[in-house]
Design an enzyme around this catalytic site. Sequence first.
Site, short mmCIF file in Angstrom:
data_model
loop_
_atom_site.label_atom_id
_atom_site.label_comp_id
_atom_site.label_asym_id
_atom_site.label_seq_id
_atom_site.Cartn_x
_atom_site.Cartn_y
_atom_site.Cartn_z
N CYS A 188 47.64 39.56 44.00
CA CYS A 188 48.99 39.16 44.40
C CYS A 188 49.60 38.24 43.34
O CYS A 188 49.94 38.69 42.26
CB CYS A 188 48.97 38.52 45.78
SG CYS A 188 50.60 38.41 46.58
N HIS A 195 45.38 42.13 49.34
CA HIS A 195 44.39 41.05 49.34
C HIS A 195 43.01 41.49 49.82
O HIS A 195 42.72 41.44 51.02
CB HIS A 195 44.88 39.91 50.23
CG HIS A 195 46.03 39.16 49.68
ND1 HIS A 195 45.90 37.94 49.06
CD2 HIS A 195 47.37 39.45 49.66
CE1 HIS A 195 47.10 37.50 48.67
NE2 HIS A 195 48.00 38.40 49.02
N GLU A 231 40.26 39.88 49.55
CA GLU A 231 39.49 38.73 50.03
C GLU A 231 39.69 38.49 51.52
O GLU A 231 38.92 37.74 52.15
CB GLU A 231 39.84 37.47 49.23
CG GLU A 231 41.15 36.78 49.58
CD GLU A 231 42.38 37.45 48.99
OE1 GLU A 231 43.47 36.83 49.06
OE2 GLU A 231 42.28 38.58 48.47
#
Length: 242
Positions: free
Chosen positions: A86, A205, A207
């Site tokens: 991002c 994302h 994560e």
Amino acid sequence: MPAIGVVTFPGTLDDRDALRAVRIAGAEPVALWHADDDLRDVDAVILPGGFSYGDYLRAGAISRFAPIMERVVDAAKGGMPVLGICNGFQILTETHLLPGSMIKNAHRTFVCRDQPLRVDNNRTAWTTAYEQGQVITIPLKNQDGLYVADEKTLDELEAENRVVFRYGEGAEGGPAGFEDNPNGSYRGIAGITNKYGNVVGLMPHPEHAVEKGFGPDVRGEGTRTGVDGLGFFVSVMNSILD
């Protein structure tokens, strides 16, 4: 055990999530600070998401001048795996480690959703745990997520198989919701790599999808597993250890 550094800039939001993902994958997470000029002997670096320096001027434009970025750029050019997520992707374009740029979403609004992605290149340091053409679902949240580049650059990315992830147009035949291009990115590009496959940037994302119950879980029919993002961190560990 491989050591993976995560850089924190003023305004970074997802650094702790990235550190946690590294830990869950079995590597040693190392917190790195934007004002330092030492990578602390890490084996790979993650530039996490957020709004570094408030996204003033342009997303990622100020972060490129942070002292630690000089070390990251040198290390990347030397072959170290670097992942930009991002805002981290935006920083990678600002440092010219990756081509193109990010601008405001086509609809000019913030987007937050579980996003299906197609893996178009599973041979980078960050994607070997996936199958070519595999569809994964990870969270997407941004307002400057529209990837742009000139036609020559886009053609080069396509010809050199450097489009790593794709959504929207150009992703025909995907599951429900996959046809939508959530931010208007050119050619439906969600993530790209450099020529050597060690530097990868993407808007969604991974994560946030590394542990069941905390990522996009399966709801009836679909491809979501809740841990689709874990492959990024497993891939880079394998790349370091090989």
